[in-house]
Design a protein around this motif. Structure first.
Motif, PDB file in Angstrom:
ATOM      1  N   UNK A 371      37.695  47.164 -47.732  1.00  0.00           N
ATOM      2  CA  UNK A 371      37.490  48.626 -48.068  1.00  0.00           C
ATOM      3  C   UNK A 371      37.393  49.509 -47.233  1.00  0.00           C
ATOM      4  N   UNK A 372      37.038  49.477 -46.022  1.00  0.00           N
ATOM      5  CA  UNK A 372      36.911  50.487 -44.768  1.00  0.00           C
ATOM      6  C   UNK A 372      38.274  50.546 -44.114  1.00  0.00           C
ATOM      7  N   UNK A 373      39.133  49.695 -44.291  1.00  0.00           N
ATOM      8  CA  UNK A 373      40.516  49.929 -43.916  1.00  0.00           C
ATOM      9  C   UNK A 373      41.398  50.723 -44.842  1.00  0.00           C
ATOM     10  N   UNK A 374      41.183  50.457 -46.004  1.00  0.00           N
ATOM     11  CA  UNK A 374      41.862  50.952 -47.290  1.00  0.00           C
ATOM     12  C   UNK A 374      41.378  52.188 -47.835  1.00  0.00           C
ATOM     13  N   UNK A 375      40.285  52.553 -47.383  1.00  0.00           N
ATOM     14  CA  UNK A 375      39.592  53.888 -48.033  1.00  0.00           C
ATOM     15  C   UNK A 375      39.906  54.905 -46.692  1.00  0.00           C
ATOM     16  N   UNK A 376      40.615  56.213 -46.897  1.00  0.00           N
ATOM     17  CA  UNK A 376      40.930  57.053 -46.184  1.00  0.00           C
ATOM     18  C   UNK A 376      39.511  57.802 -45.447  1.00  0.00           C
ATOM     19  N   UNK A 378      38.824  60.407 -43.882  1.00  0.00           N
ATOM     20  CA  UNK A 378      39.116  61.801 -43.711  1.00  0.00           C
ATOM     21  C   UNK A 378      38.640  62.558 -45.087  1.00  0.00           C
ATOM     22  N   UNK A 379      38.491  61.663 -46.110  1.00  0.00           N
ATOM     23  CA  UNK A 379      38.161  62.063 -47.485  1.00  0.00           C
ATOM     24  C   UNK A 379      36.947  61.472 -48.043  1.00  0.00           C
ATOM     25  N   UNK A 381      34.638  60.038 -50.992  1.00  0.00           N
ATOM     26  CA  UNK A 381      34.756  59.315 -52.080  1.00  0.00           C
ATOM     27  C   UNK A 381      35.410  59.497 -53.343  1.00  0.00           C
ATOM     28  N   UNK A 382      34.962  60.699 -53.712  1.00  0.00           N
ATOM     29  CA  UNK A 382      35.062  61.278 -54.969  1.00  0.00           C
ATOM     30  C   UNK A 382      36.492  61.649 -54.834  1.00  0.00           C
ATOM     31  N   UNK A 383      36.910  62.297 -53.786  1.00  0.00           N
ATOM     32  CA  UNK A 383      38.246  62.704 -53.623  1.00  0.00           C
ATOM     33  C   UNK A 383      39.308  61.330 -53.882  1.00  0.00           C
ATOM     34  N   UNK A 384      38.715  60.489 -53.099  1.00  0.00           N
ATOM     35  CA  UNK A 384      39.488  59.062 -53.048  1.00  0.00           C
ATOM     36  C   UNK A 384      39.800  58.583 -54.331  1.00  0.00           C
ATOM     37  N   UNK A 385      38.739  58.647 -55.191  1.00  0.00           N
ATOM     38  CA  UNK A 385      38.725  57.845 -56.586  1.00  0.00           C
ATOM     39  C   UNK A 385      39.652  58.920 -57.532  1.00  0.00           C
ATOM     40  N   UNK A 386      39.519  60.177 -57.344  1.00  0.00           N
ATOM     41  CA  UNK A 386      40.170  61.089 -58.347  1.00  0.00           C
ATOM     42  C   UNK A 386      41.510  61.467 -57.855  1.00  0.00           C
ATOM     43  N   UNK A 387      42.055  60.986 -56.641  1.00  0.00           N
ATOM     44  CA  UNK A 387      43.429  61.112 -56.311  1.00  0.00           C
ATOM     45  C   UNK A 387      44.578  60.456 -56.988  1.00  0.00           C
ATOM     46  N   UNK A 388      44.103  59.266 -57.734  1.00  0.00           N
ATOM     47  CA  UNK A 388      44.966  58.537 -58.452  1.00  0.00           C
ATOM     48  C   UNK A 388      45.288  58.997 -59.681  1.00  0.00           C
ATOM     49  N   UNK A 422      32.410  56.199 -44.162  1.00  0.00           N
ATOM     50  CA  UNK A 422      31.458  55.484 -43.046  1.00  0.00           C
ATOM     51  C   UNK A 422      29.996  55.666 -43.541  1.00  0.00           C
ATOM     52  N   UNK A 423      29.666  56.623 -44.484  1.00  0.00           N
ATOM     53  CA  UNK A 423      28.535  56.585 -44.736  1.00  0.00           C
ATOM     54  C   UNK A 423      27.688  55.606 -45.856  1.00  0.00           C
ATOM     55  N   UNK A 424      28.411  54.511 -46.156  1.00  0.00           N
ATOM     56  CA  UNK A 424      28.111  53.444 -46.853  1.00  0.00           C
ATOM     57  C   UNK A 424      28.102  52.169 -46.205  1.00  0.00           C
ATOM     58  N   UNK A 425      27.380  51.057 -47.048  1.00  0.00           N
ATOM     59  CA  UNK A 425      27.281  49.871 -46.563  1.00  0.00           C
ATOM     60  C   UNK A 425      28.797  49.297 -46.861  1.00  0.00           C
ATOM     61  N   UNK A 426      29.023  47.909 -46.309  1.00  0.00           N
ATOM     62  CA  UNK A 426      30.158  47.007 -46.645  1.00  0.00           C
ATOM     63  C   UNK A 426      30.256  46.912 -48.342  1.00  0.00           C
ATOM     64  N   UNK A 427      29.140  46.652 -48.887  1.00  0.00           N
ATOM     65  CA  UNK A 427      29.128  46.371 -50.257  1.00  0.00           C
ATOM     66  C   UNK A 427      29.303  47.726 -51.026  1.00  0.00           C
TER      67      UNK A 427
END
Length: 535
Positions: A371-376, A378-379, A381-388, A422-427
């Motif tokens: 998920x770290x490689x597949x999440x932008x 610079x954005x 997480x709210x925007x990442x989820x809402x973009x789709x 980057x502010x979240x754990x892997x899980x």
């Protein structure tokens, strides 16, 4: 008992201000003796890798030793200057990293990287270095060593790259080998080979090995002694048989209870309509070739056929290169098939293009391995989820509200909306990845190694979350994994892939109880710790 090669006493490593706790490692003590393998186990953030990096003098700049000592042959390693560390690394203590593709230089041939170990310490002539590189490649079981040393990292398989890393670590015959999650990303047969190799080399060279892992199957397979860490502190230590068989601490018992069982629960696979039907799916990749070399042809899929029913979880398992991830990409239409069809209900996905394909893709979404490689980064997480949803015409306010609702659905506080990956754990990042996949309200989830990088307790939480979401939202799931224990727990049926073909497809309980194909039996026999724990 012989004197320890390395003695760690009261090690304390301070984290920078603002971290979740003041100390990454808090008063850890242990000895490493020649000829033994000591496993450090614990959840992510327990301090395992920090201990390993302290032994190598490779701590992040923001992490500082604040107490204790690491003594080797009378020297306190923590008191060394950089020149002392350069002499220690490789010659006295060497390290195998988790991801060899990241650790190896992609622009240098494998043999040159091995020879560089001798050059850095002023040892041997250039001709002797080349000869030693070939000999090391042979010692770690790399095929055709003369050819391998001339290859670049991307031309080797994952298991071959890890063997090359082990060869580099052994080059200067160190007394201590530190292995930091060296088998996490490998399939079960390659993992079994690497574990056997480490054990064999350790015995032949009488090395002390510090082995960091979150996989208790690996611990059962390889460890002489075990140290269990939690929040930077040792909570339990002892011989492997005692810690695994008779754990004294509740935390150790919790970790062991989270390990997926090889006994699948009895399930009745849904027999309803087909959510996905794949027929005759074929894909061949052609790589390399030139004036003097023939092109290399890899058949990733050879006439693959299967059906995924509504409400079902179908597992795809097999070694690296078996075609599992290629099937996922073909089903998603991320790559084009050479032949065959992928039907979503009544829609033939392989015949669509342009806007119809874009609309159909809303129905099938993917959860990625990393998920770290597949999440932008610079954005938020709210925007990442809402973009789709926004890209598919959902109004901004509604897309943001849907993102907040999904964060709650996957077990995160809606206040996480404005935080960055980057502010979240892997899980937690994997939960964000699941929320993003659900944002378009799909009918089908494709999970490609979605829990392979997670420690056992977080893995158990994410698997439970996927099961819960599947039931609540009526999802169907194509679950790709190299971990047969995980497949046993979450899949209704399992398809075993080998060299682009499905060689066996059964219910999970039938496959584990009565595997018919020799390849399936070989996969099951290679699961780390299975034989020893069953004994």
């Amino acid at each position: 008992m012989s004197a320890p090669v390395v003695s760690v006493r009261g090690l304390r490593l301070a984290l920078p201000p603002g971290a979740d706790r003041p100390l990454a490692v808090d008063g850890v003590s242990f000895d490493l003796t020649a000829g033994e393998i000591l496993c450090l186990v614990g959840e992510s953030g327990s301090g395992k890798s920090m201990c390993a990096h302290a032994l190598m003098g490779l701590l992040p700049r923001a992490v500082k030793p604040s107490g204790g000592e690491i003594r080797m042959e009378g020297t306190d390693l923590l008191a060394q200057d950089e020149a002392g560390w350069r002499d220690t690394r490789g010659r006295r203590i060497a390290m195998i990293f988790q991801e060899p593709m990241t650790a190896l230089n992609p622009l240098m041939r494998i043999g040159d990287q091995m020879a560089e170990m001798f050059e850095a310490h002023g040892l041997l002539t250039p001709a002797e270095r080349r000869a030693r590189a070939v000999a090391l490649a042979g010692e770690v079981g790399l095929p055709e060593p003369e050819r391998i040393v001339r290859a670049y990292p991307h031309q080797l398989s994952g298991g071959q790259r890890q063997r090359a890393m082990i060869a580099m670590a052994l080059a200067l015959e160190p007394a201590v080998l530190v292995a930091d999650e060296p088998t996490t990303a490998l399939d079960v047969t390659t993992q079994a080979q690497i574990l056997a190799l480490v054990r064999d080399l350790q015995r032949r060279r009488n090395m002390a090995v510090l082995f960091i892992t979150h996989d208790f199957g690996v611990v059962a397979e390889i460890a002489d002694r075990v140290l269990v860490l939690r929040h930077g502190r040792v909570v339990e230590a002892g011989p492997a048989a005692a810690v695994l068989g008779r754990p004294q601490e509740s935390y150790t018992r919790t970790l062991l209870a989270a390990v997926p069982s090889m006994d699948p629960p009895v399930r009745t696979p849904p027999a309803g309509p087909k959510a996905v039907e794949v027929a005759g799916l074929t894909k061949t990749y052609v790589t390399g070739g030139g004036w003097w070399r023939p092109a290399r042809r890899v058949e990733a899929a050879r006439g693959v056929a299967f059906a995924l029913h509504k409400g079902e979880t179908l597992g795809l398992v097999g070694e690296s290169g078996s075609g599992k991830s290629s099937i996922a990409k073909l089903v998603m239409r991320l790559v084009e098939p050479d032949a065959g069809t992928v039907r979503l209900g009544d829609t033939d996905l392989t015949r669509l293009s342009g806007e119809p394909l874009r609309r159909a893709r809303r129905r099938i979404q993917m959860v990625f391995q990393d998920p770290f490689a597949s999440l932008n980064p610079r954005r938020t997480v709210g925007r990442i989820i809402a973009d789709g949803p926004r890209a598919h015409g959902v109004p901004e306010a509604e897309a943001r509200e849907r993102a907040r609702r999904l964060l709650g659905l996957v077990g995160l506080d809606p206040s996480a909306f404005d935080r960055y990956p980057h502010e979240f754990s892997g899980g937690q990042r994997q939960r964000v990845g699941i929320a993003r996949a659900l944002a378009l309200e799909p009918e089908i989830l494709v999970a490609d190694e979605a829990v392979s990088a997670l420690d056992v307790s977080v893995q158990a939480q994410v698997l439970a979350l996927l099961e819960d979401l599947k039931a609540r939202l009526g999802l169907s799931m194509l679950f790709i994994t190299h971990d047969l224990r995980v497949a046993a727990q979450i899949c209704d049926r399992i398809a075993v892939m080998r060299r682009g073909e499905i060689v066996e497809l059964k219910t999970a309980s039938a496959l584990f109880a009565h595997p018919e194909h020799p390849y399936t039996r070989a996969l099951l026999d290679a699961v780390p710790g299975r034989t020893r724990s069953a004994a």
